[in-house]
Enzyme design. Structure first.
Site, PDB file in Angstrom:
ATOM      1  CB  CYS A 103      -5.036  26.078  36.530  1.00 17.27           C
ATOM      2  SG  CYS A 103      -4.404  26.762  34.657  1.00 17.27           S
ATOM      3  CG  HIS A 104      -0.670  28.157  36.095  1.00 15.61           C
ATOM      4  ND1 HIS A 104      -2.146  28.803  35.218  1.00 15.61           N
ATOM      5  CD2 HIS A 104      -0.078  29.581  35.885  1.00 15.61           C
ATOM      6  CE1 HIS A 104      -1.104  29.197  34.183  1.00 15.61           C
ATOM      7  NE2 HIS A 104      -0.359  29.160  33.869  1.00 15.61           N
TER       8      HIS A 104
END
Length: 171
Positions: A103-104
């Site tokens: 994800c991030h």
């Protein structure tokens, strides 16, 4: 089995920590959490998961671990403001040790300036950041680059991410 360093702080995406950590543990690997100070309690952004941190960043060296895991959520963005975490992540990439980011999570690797010429994926909002860092972005559930870097986009990709991180550590 592998010792996996997990850099994490408040506002991590709960399932992006718990699911991979469980898969790694089930495969016989040890997962250790690292934050600013050992004993700190960090909470996921969904409020479902609370973790008591194993080690403070000043108490560990990259050489102590076989792999690095960076869960997503807001945690990687918070951690990349601290040069100690940036240097820690950079050391794994430079040593070509396995690095897992979902994800991030790649935000920490962007700040460490370790993605030039690499292939990766991540949450769609960091696509341009990845490209500006010199990475080739792949909109795929999981991408394994150079048998070292494993990245995924969202919690929906966790089955593929978990499969590939465990598979990479088998080698």
């Amino acid at each position: 089995m592998a010792k996996v360093a997990t850099v994490i702080t408040n506002m991590f995406e709960d399932v992006e920590y718990t699911s991979p950590a469980q898969s790694l543990n089930d495969a016989g690997h040890e997962v250790f959490t690292i934050e600013k100070k050992a004993g700190n309690e960090v909470t996921g952004k969904q409020g479902e998961t609370k973790i008591t941190v194993d080690y403070g960043i000043d108490d560990v060296k990259p050489e102590d671990f076989d792999a690095l895991f960076i869960p997503g959520g807001f945690s990687p963005d918070i951690l990349r403001a601290d040069d100690r975490f940036v240097a820690f992540a950079k050391a794994f990439m430079d040593a070509k040790k396995p690095v897992f980011a979902i994800c991030h999570g790649p935000q920490l690797l962007i700040t460490a300036k370790t993605l030039e010429g690499r292939d990766a994926t991540g949450y769609k909002s960091i696509k341009v950041d990845l490209e500006n860092a010199g990475a080739t972005y792949h909109d795929e559930e999981v991408f394994v680059c150079a048998n070292q870097l494993v990245t995924s986009r969202t919690p929906d990709d966790l089955p593929a991410f978990n499969r590939e991180i465990v598979k990479l550590l088998e080698k």
